[in-house]
Design a protein around this motif. Structure first.
Motif, PDB file in Angstrom:
ATOM      1  N   TRP A  73      43.339  14.492 -48.373  1.00 15.66           N
ATOM      2  CA  TRP A  73      43.529  13.424 -47.519  1.00 15.66           C
ATOM      3  C   TRP A  73      44.982  12.713 -47.378  1.00 15.66           C
ATOM      4  CZ3 TRP A  73      44.602   8.392 -48.057  1.00 15.66           C
ATOM      5  CH2 TRP A  73      44.832   8.020 -49.338  1.00 15.66           C
ATOM      6  N   GLU A 153      30.431   7.917 -38.562  1.00 19.93           N
ATOM      7  CA  GLU A 153      30.537   9.254 -39.199  1.00 19.93           C
ATOM      8  C   GLU A 153      29.491  10.374 -38.884  1.00 19.93           C
ATOM      9  OE1 GLU A 153      31.381  10.409 -43.805  1.00 19.93           O
ATOM     10  OE2 GLU A 153      32.831   8.844 -42.881  1.00 19.93           O
ATOM     11  N   LEU A 157      30.019  14.277 -37.607  1.00 20.68           N
ATOM     12  CA  LEU A 157      29.963  15.371 -38.188  1.00 20.68           C
ATOM     13  C   LEU A 157      29.259  16.420 -37.567  1.00 20.68           C
ATOM     14  CD1 LEU A 157      30.493  16.958 -40.924  1.00 20.68           C
ATOM     15  CD2 LEU A 157      28.474  15.522 -41.897  1.00 20.68           C
ATOM     16  N   TYR A 177      36.031  18.691 -44.056  1.00 21.60           N
ATOM     17  CA  TYR A 177      36.114  17.057 -43.635  1.00 21.60           C
ATOM     18  C   TYR A 177      36.000  16.143 -44.835  1.00 21.60           C
ATOM     19  CZ  TYR A 177      36.408  17.635 -38.445  1.00 21.60           C
ATOM     20  OH  TYR A 177      37.153  18.036 -37.241  1.00 21.60           O
ATOM     21  N   ASN A 178      34.854  16.611 -45.793  1.00 22.89           N
ATOM     22  CA  ASN A 178      34.743  15.619 -46.771  1.00 22.89           C
ATOM     23  C   ASN A 178      35.910  15.463 -47.924  1.00 22.89           C
ATOM     24  OD1 ASN A 178      32.252  14.754 -46.151  1.00 22.89           O
ATOM     25  ND2 ASN A 178      31.355  16.639 -46.814  1.00 22.89           N
ATOM     26  N   TYR A 181      39.643  15.143 -44.124  1.00 24.67           N
ATOM     27  CA  TYR A 181      39.377  14.225 -42.744  1.00 24.67           C
ATOM     28  C   TYR A 181      38.951  13.011 -43.106  1.00 24.67           C
ATOM     29  CZ  TYR A 181      40.893  18.765 -40.804  1.00 24.67           C
ATOM     30  OH  TYR A 181      41.764  19.782 -40.583  1.00 24.67           O
ATOM     31  N   PHE A 182      37.743  13.183 -43.664  1.00 25.61           N
ATOM     32  CA  PHE A 182      37.027  11.717 -43.699  1.00 25.61           C
ATOM     33  C   PHE A 182      37.536  10.719 -44.806  1.00 25.61           C
ATOM     34  CE2 PHE A 182      32.590  13.753 -42.266  1.00 25.61           C
ATOM     35  CZ  PHE A 182      33.134  13.522 -40.858  1.00 25.61           C
ATOM     36  N   GLU A 185      40.384   9.051 -42.683  1.00 26.06           N
ATOM     37  CA  GLU A 185      39.820   8.243 -41.765  1.00 26.06           C
ATOM     38  C   GLU A 185      39.160   6.842 -42.496  1.00 26.06           C
ATOM     39  OE1 GLU A 185      38.151  11.876 -38.810  1.00 26.06           O
ATOM     40  OE2 GLU A 185      36.658  10.627 -39.993  1.00 26.06           O
ATOM     41  N   ARG A 186      38.524   6.885 -43.627  1.00 27.15           N
ATOM     42  CA  ARG A 186      38.002   5.811 -44.034  1.00 27.15           C
ATOM     43  C   ARG A 186      39.279   4.785 -44.818  1.00 27.15           C
ATOM     44  NH1 ARG A 186      34.445   9.792 -47.640  1.00 27.15           N
ATOM     45  NH2 ARG A 186      32.773   9.963 -45.815  1.00 27.15           N
TER      46      ARG A 186
END
Length: 203
Positions: A73, A153, A157, A177-178, A181-182, A185-186
């Protein structure tokens, strides 16, 4: 919000003697490209030129953005984009008040290289830059108006599981994504407060 209402918000800020730079910010799968293209179609009814620039056309090569030296990330948040190039070769020349006419480097995903694209932006036009993380510190004060598309989210997804087949099957997409990306983003939402800072929020 209807896209025509967004068009009106942008049109209010347009001036014939300067080029207006609009940011359309939002997280992965929010619909940034769709909104940008819809607004451009509405502007086609006028004599105002609109140029859309996609932030994902200005990413670093794989060797940079997948360095392996930090968590995934962090690679995505800190190493993904060529901000210096965007700022000094594109945004600042547009902001100078002169017509923008040059070849710009766009990322070629298939070859992990860059191609040159002839780009003409006359004074008095509208430039829409769409992409993620547009309200981070490096890009402060570079936009005339910022729009943020706020989508949960879970909904995003669902969209990317259908859209991002180039990553692999649904399990592989969700895993990427987990891990990449996510979390970025958080972090962005927590530290940059994009929904609170934007001039207009679309939900």
């Amino acid at each position: 919000m209807e896209h025509r209402a967004v068009f009106e918000e942008i049109k209010k800020r347009r001036s014939p003697d300067r080029t207006v730079i609009i940011g359309i910010d939002g997280l992965g799968g929010a619909g940034k490209s769709t909104v940008s293209e819809s607004i451009k179609k509405i502007f086609a009814e006028t004599d105002i030129q609109v140029t859309i620039l996609h932030i994902d056309d200005f990413i670093h090569s794989r060797a940079v953005r997948y360095s392996g030296k930090v968590e995934e990330w962090e690679c995505y948040f800190y190493l993904q984009w060529r901000y210096d190039y965007i700022i000094h070769e594109i945004i600042k020349p547009i902001r100078s008040g002169a017509p923008f006419h040059k070849k710009i480097e766009l990322y070629d995903k298939e070859n992990d290289d860059y191609i040159l694209s002839e780009t003409d932006i006359p004074v008095g036009s509208v430039v829409i830059i769409e992409g993620i993380f547009l309200q981070r510190e490096e890009l402060e004060d570079l936009f005339d108006f910022m729009i943020y598309i706020d989508v949960p989210e879970e909904t995003r997804l669902e969209r990317v599981l259908k859209r991002d087949g180039y990553i692999g099957d649904k399990e592989q997409i969700a895993a990427k994504y987990n891990s990449r990306y996510f979390p970025a983003e958080r972090y962005y939402c927590e530290h940059c407060s994009p929904a609170e800072k934007a001039g207009l929020v679309i939900r």
